[in-house]
Scaffold this active site. Structure first.
Site, short mmCIF file in Angstrom:
data_model
loop_
_atom_site.label_atom_id
_atom_site.label_comp_id
_atom_site.label_asym_id
_atom_site.label_seq_id
_atom_site.Cartn_x
_atom_site.Cartn_y
_atom_site.Cartn_z
N ASP A 49 31.12 34.35 68.67
CA ASP A 49 29.84 35.00 69.01
C ASP A 49 29.46 34.76 70.46
O ASP A 49 28.96 35.66 71.15
CB ASP A 49 28.74 34.47 68.09
CG ASP A 49 28.70 35.19 66.76
OD1 ASP A 49 29.74 35.80 66.40
OD2 ASP A 49 27.66 35.16 66.08
N ASN A 93 30.59 40.79 65.41
CA ASN A 93 29.57 40.66 64.37
C ASN A 93 28.50 39.67 64.81
O ASN A 93 27.92 38.96 64.00
CB ASN A 93 30.22 40.20 63.06
CG ASN A 93 29.34 40.49 61.84
OD1 ASN A 93 28.37 41.22 61.93
ND2 ASN A 93 29.69 39.90 60.71
N ASP A 318 19.78 29.97 56.88
CA ASP A 318 21.21 29.69 57.05
C ASP A 318 21.60 28.40 56.35
O ASP A 318 22.58 28.34 55.60
CB ASP A 318 21.57 29.62 58.54
CG ASP A 318 21.57 31.00 59.19
OD1 ASP A 318 21.59 32.00 58.45
OD2 ASP A 318 21.54 31.07 60.43
N GLU A 346 25.85 38.30 57.87
CA GLU A 346 27.24 38.69 58.09
C GLU A 346 27.85 39.40 56.89
O GLU A 346 28.76 40.23 57.02
CB GLU A 346 28.07 37.47 58.47
CG GLU A 346 27.91 37.01 59.90
CD GLU A 346 26.66 36.17 60.15
OE1 GLU A 346 26.58 35.55 61.22
OE2 GLU A 346 25.75 36.15 59.28
N HIS A 390 31.48 33.10 58.23
CA HIS A 390 31.77 31.70 58.54
C HIS A 390 31.05 30.74 57.60
O HIS A 390 31.60 29.71 57.22
CB HIS A 390 31.39 31.41 60.00
CG HIS A 390 29.95 31.74 60.34
ND1 HIS A 390 29.15 30.89 61.06
CD2 HIS A 390 29.17 32.82 60.07
CE1 HIS A 390 27.95 31.43 61.23
NE2 HIS A 390 27.95 32.62 60.64
N ARG A 391 29.82 31.05 57.24
CA ARG A 391 29.06 30.12 56.42
C ARG A 391 29.58 30.08 54.98
O ARG A 391 29.50 29.04 54.32
CB ARG A 391 27.57 30.46 56.47
CG ARG A 391 27.03 30.40 57.89
CD ARG A 391 25.57 30.02 57.97
NE ARG A 391 25.13 30.06 59.36
CZ ARG A 391 25.34 29.09 60.24
NH1 ARG A 391 25.99 28.01 59.88
NH2 ARG A 391 24.91 29.20 61.49
N LYS A 416 33.59 31.94 64.33
CA LYS A 416 32.34 32.56 64.77
C LYS A 416 31.38 31.52 65.34
O LYS A 416 30.68 31.78 66.32
CB LYS A 416 31.70 33.30 63.60
CG LYS A 416 30.40 34.01 63.91
CD LYS A 416 29.89 34.74 62.68
CE LYS A 416 28.53 35.37 62.93
NZ LYS A 416 28.56 36.50 63.86
#
Length: 651
Positions: A49, A93, A318, A346, A390-391, A416
């Site tokens: 990112d 993204n 998040d 995402e 990613h999370r 990311k």
């Protein structure tokens, strides 16, 4: 790498230095670009990112340079709107790049096209576009109205007045307006329509804007913001990027689930990131939390089990994802509320999280803005899809702390925000140890393996016997040994157990029967069938559970447990092995002939070494143990010394 297999973990403890915050990194880069003067940025996050933002700024005429070998950058600001008046930008993204750049470019008087990956084009931006159109911006959604890709054309901006923007979809829309509107030079009032979600992220924006000389204070309800007239950004000189508080959540949860303590460095009491409040959420689950100005440490509850929870998590969307996985270790149903913003991240994170939690056995209720998660009695091994998010990848690594193997598909998606996540996780998480013993037929693998397991109090796996058991079951059930699908179905359902020297099929001791010649020949035949090997692959890995496993077999250290910290290649001369086999047979009252045993072993060694699948060979990281002149007790002592020397068991 298309996937990453994480072994069952016994616990977690240690210290992690966090990478820089994505939210702070991209905000600081944009503010430094728009400011007057040079800004030195220290500890900028190295991630996809941030790379997208850096590439875009360079294309827009912003000069920057990186200090070799460090994550430190010097950005030369342009002191206002971007000087380059046309360009096509690809932003992947990266919402933290796409949304703020859209606003800044709309006020820069140029012609620009902004695009991203397919998922970026599914993430709404209409509320930001509508707000910018209120002041005259010419922004066109070139595919679907309200969504990227975008085309921005020169327009007569009408500065000042009131701009209204929805606050209940994404806080990034308000952040984008706040950072861009000082470019107009006029006082502008931003009014938030509806509930403002993720207020802590707006607090980050306001804090960083103030460091660059523009102070905007919200009213008491955080529904009205006044950007002052004559505002301009001026470099503060040097800015340090905090560690990423969202990334801290995985390690803090690891400390709580895995015993701990686990300390994260880079965030603490003095952090400007709202996600540090994740530590408060953990405390409500019973976790023990200690915090300093720049660090947080987490340990398991005094009783070892997390309390069930019902929490409004709007303020930490998040980090809240980590709590959804932590719910797998709670003592009752857990409810995560007010998380509607997950739908436009995402991926649709509510749907994705529900799908993947069910794979590991959880009962999940999914709503428009909530999840309710009930843990299973026992976690199930699973293959986790990550949706290029990613999370998702980082959250589900925590499942391994339930002594459950897990496969993470597309692990590189963590690039990311945290390219080094999995090595960092491995550094604090302690895998269930494995001693892998390989070697030729009749070398004593089974005897040594079972005795080492008994001495350590660990589990034992004789993988070769699994193939023998498969052949025995096929012969008993009348299944043709060449019927790959039929034999594989038997292999997948074998009720196999190992108890010292005994091999059990259900409750039946078949230790002698699986050594019959017909079964031995059958085992060699079924062992080369891909479907049978695939069926037994996961079954063998499931023997890995605490406190440890001693496993023996031909591909045990190369394929089944390639990460085994102790690998032994146990061998002896054909003469010594034949003598041992001869003695075993005689003791059992079975016929034996030394010459035929010698011949059989030599032929089997040659056949095993030449096999296309799992050939007999010493792995490069395996320790050679030649027992030709060594009795079994000495061999066992040798392996035990290896285990203890590597800190895997008490001396």
């Amino acid at each position: 790498m298309e996937f990453l297999d994480l072994p069952p973990m016994l616990g977690a403890r240690g210290t992690v230095r966090l990478p820089g915050s994505k939210s702070i990194s991209n905000r600081v880069l944009l503010l430094a670009a728009l400011a007057e003067g040079e800004t030195d940025i220290r500890d900028l996050l190295a991630s996809d990112d941030v790379e997208r933002m850096l590439d875009a700024l360079r294309a827009l005429g912003v000069a920057w340079e990186r200090t070799p070998g460090r994550d430190d950058y010097r950005v030369t600001g342009v002191g206002g709107p971007f000087p380059v008046k046309s360009g096509e930008l690809f932003l992947g993204n990266a919402g933290t790049a796409f949304r703020p750049l859209t606003a800044a470019l709309a006020l820069s008087g140029g012609h620009y096209r902004l695009a991203g990956v397919a998922r970026m084009h599914e993430r709404p931006i209409g509320d930001l576009v509508d707000a910018l159109r209120q002041i005259g911006a010419d922004i066109r959604c070139t595919a679907n109205e309200g969504y990227p890709p975008l085309e921005i054309r020169p327009a007569d901006i009408r500065p000042g007045g009131v701009v209204r923007v929805r606050g209940d979809v994404s806080s990034q829309f308000l952040t984008a307006l706040l950072m861009a509107l000082p470019l107009t030079g006029e006082e502008t009032v931003i009014e938030v329509v509806g509930e403002l979600i993720s207020k802590p992220y707006i607090a980050i924006t306001l804090d960083l804007m103030a460091r660059f000389g523009v102070r905007v204070a919200p009213d008491a309800t955080w529904s009205r913001f006044v950007v002052p007239a004559g505002a301009r950004y001026v470099s503060p000189g040097t800015v340090f990027v905090e560690g990423d508080a969202s990334s801290a959540s995985y390690f803090l949860a690891a400390g709580v689930i895995g015993g701990g303590p686990v300390r994260v460095e880079g965030v603490g009491r003095s952090s400007i990131q709202g996600d540090v409040r994740f530590a408060e959420a953990l405390e409500q689950l019973g976790a023990r939390i200690v915090m300093g100005d720049n660090w947080i440490e987490a340990s398991a509850p005094a009783g070892g089990v997390l309390r069930a929870f019902d929490l409004d998590l709007n303020h930490i969307p998040d980090a809240a994802m980590t709590l959804a996985v932590a719910a797998l270790f709670a003592d009752g149903p857990c409810r995560l509320r007010n998380i509607a913003s997950w739908r436009v991240k995402e991926t649709d994170r509510i749907a994705a999280m529900a799908t993947e939690l069910r794979k590991v056995g959880a009962v999940v209720e999914e709503g428009a803005d909530y999840l309710c998660v009930t843990a299973p009695a026992r976690l199930l091994p699973a293959e986790i899809d990550t949706y290029d998010d990613h999370r998702m990848a980082m959250c589900f690594s925590l499942v391994a702390l339930g002594e459950c193997r897990v496969r993470i598909n597309d692990p590189k998606c963590v690039n990311k925000t945290f390219p080094g996540y999995f090595p960092a996780f491995a550094a604090v998480a302690r895998a269930v140890p494995v001693v892998a013993i390989d070697g030729p037929s009749a070398s004593g693998k089974g005897t040594v393996g079972s005795m080492v397991a008994k001495a350590l109090g660990w589990h034992h796996l004789d993988s070769g016997s699994l193939y023998r058991l498969t052949a025995l079951t096929a012969l008993r059930d009348g299944v043709d040994l060449d019927d790959e699908i039929g034999v594989a179905a038997l292999a997948a359902a074998l009720p196999a157990r190992f108890d010292g020297d005994r091999v059990l099929l259900g409750d039946e001791d078949v230790s002698d029967e699986i050594r019959d010649e017909a079964v031995s020949v059958g085992a060699s035949r079924v062992a080369v069938l891909p479907a049978v090997r695939a069926a037994l692959f996961g079954r063998q890995r499931d023997y890995r559970c605490g406190p440890g496993l001693v496993a023996e077999g031909r591909d045990i250290g190369s394929t089944i447990f390639p990460d085994a910290p102790v690998k032994v290649f146990l061998t002896a001369s054909p003469e010594a092995r034949a003598q041992r086999r001869y003695k075993q047979l005689k003791e059992k009252g079975l016929p034996a002939n030394m010459e035929s045993l010698m011949q059989d072993l030599r032929e089997r060694d040659a056949r095993d070494a030449a096999r296309a699948v799992a050939p007999l060979q010493q792995q490069p990281d395996a320790v050679l143990l030649d027992t030709t002149s060594m009795d079994v007790d000495a061999a066992v002592a040798f392996v035990l010394d290896l285990v203890r020397d590597r800190g895997l068991a008490a001396g």
